[in-house]
Design a protein around this motif. Structure first.
Motif: not given
Length: 346
Positions: A9-11, A16-18, A131-133, A276-279
């Motif tokens: 999952i990415i923004d 990369s999104v955690p 939004k996410y992708k 923020k956590q690391i993805a």
């Protein structure tokens, strides 16, 4: 020839999104020309059984078939996908949210359908809509490639006896992780007696998270009779949820039992709270699962009449709801090989 998938999952900035922001519950791909992979039904979309599934472990789970093997895809194949994302950014009780806790108890993805809101309420400083992708890579070989590609069939075996999900009650002591917990735990900065207060999976610890006495382990197991023609095992991977210890595939033939492969989840270890956590290394989340590349190097034989058993182990401190234990295998017809085979254990 399909060789494998990789997803994350990415923004909209392609970052990369955690999992602590958006939890990837599952992605299931469907081949419109295939009857599907589930040996007993399982989750379906428009009467199709999914061919390939993965969840939060996607970033560090190798899903590439060995060289020389592939899944045949017709030029006219239509691909479908079931994508289940849970945004937990701004959720008050993250553990309940990603376990899809039901009002009547336990957890099931049926209790967090599309468009639903997580139980436990939301924070006052709720983040704005975003939004996410789903980013995915497909590995493939040309149909007219001169390489000799052997065809694969893909199967999913469910340790929950085709129920897809099950619940693990707490049977052993646990506590919230905070600055006063034992030396073996990783204390989180700026936390209260309830940990972060957001009830993340990493807010809970057992008496010793590194040791699992037998009475603190739940076992889920399912056995099936292989009724198809003889095959060779080429590839194997697992899908497990937080709380899992391992999952194994074993075979029994002529009263001889042998474990063919054990997959082990990889948990994130970087404690970055309150930042923020690391993805890819989210603390306390499953970020990858080992596969059977080494175990299947000699291409184990499955014969008609063999008994296959999938066994999953989960810890029971604390509780874990709506969990899964799916073992995927890819096979090729045994007729393509002339290899000796015997079970080595009793």
């Amino acid at each position: 020839w399909l060789r494998g998938f990789q997803v994350e999952i990415i923004d909209l900035m392609n970052d990369s999104v955690p999992l602590t922001e958006v939890y990837l519950h599952h992605v299931a791909f469907y081949d419109s020309n295939s009857a599907g992979a589930d040996v007993c039904g399982g989750a379906s979309l428009d009467a199709l059984d999914s061919l390939w599934n993965i969840g939060a472990e996607s970033r560090h789970t190798k899903t590439l078939f060995p060289d020389g093997f592939g899944y045949f895809v017709s030029p006219f194949t239509e691909w479908l996908a079931n994508i289940h994302l849970i945004r937990t950014d701004g959720v008050a009780n993250v553990k309940n949210c990603i376990e899809c806790v039901c009002d009547q108890g336990g957890g099931s993805e049926a209790c967090c359908p599309d468009g639903s809101k997580c139980p436990g309420g939301l924070l006052d400083d709720l983040p704005r809509a975003k939004k996410y992708k789903l980013a995915y890579s497909v590995f493939w070989e040309e149909l007219n490639n001169t390489k000799n590609i052997l065809p694969l069939n893909y199967y999913t075996i469910d340790a929950a006896a085709c129920q897809l999900e099950f619940n693990i009650p707490a049977t052993c002591p646990w506590s919230y992780r905070h600055s006063g917990t034992t030396a073996n735990s990783i204390a989180l900065n700026r936390t209260s007696l309830l940990g972060t207060g957001r009830f993340f999976p990493f807010d809970y610890i057992g008496a010793d998270d590194n040791v699992f006495p037998s009475h603190c382990i739940a076992t889920k197991s399912w056995t099936m009779n292989w009724t198809s023609p003889d095959v060779r095992l080429v590839f194997g991977k697992g899908h497990l949820h937080i709380g899992a210890i391992n999952m194994s595939l074993s075979i029994r033939r002529n009263n001889l039992q042998e474990t063919l492969c054990t997959v082990i989840p990889q948990y994130g270890t970087t404690n970055n709270w309150p930042n923020k956590q690391i993805a890819g290394d989210e603390f306390g989340y499953i970020t990858g699962i080992s596969n059977c590349d080494i175990a299947f190097t000699h291409l184990p034989l499955i014969q008609t009449g063999d008994i296959l058993t999938v066994t999953a182990h989960y810890r029971t401190a604390p509780w874990f709801y709506g969990v899964m234990a799916l073992f995927d295998i890819a096979t090729t017809p045994a007729a393509a090989f002339l290899l000796p085979e015997k079970l080595t254990t009793t």
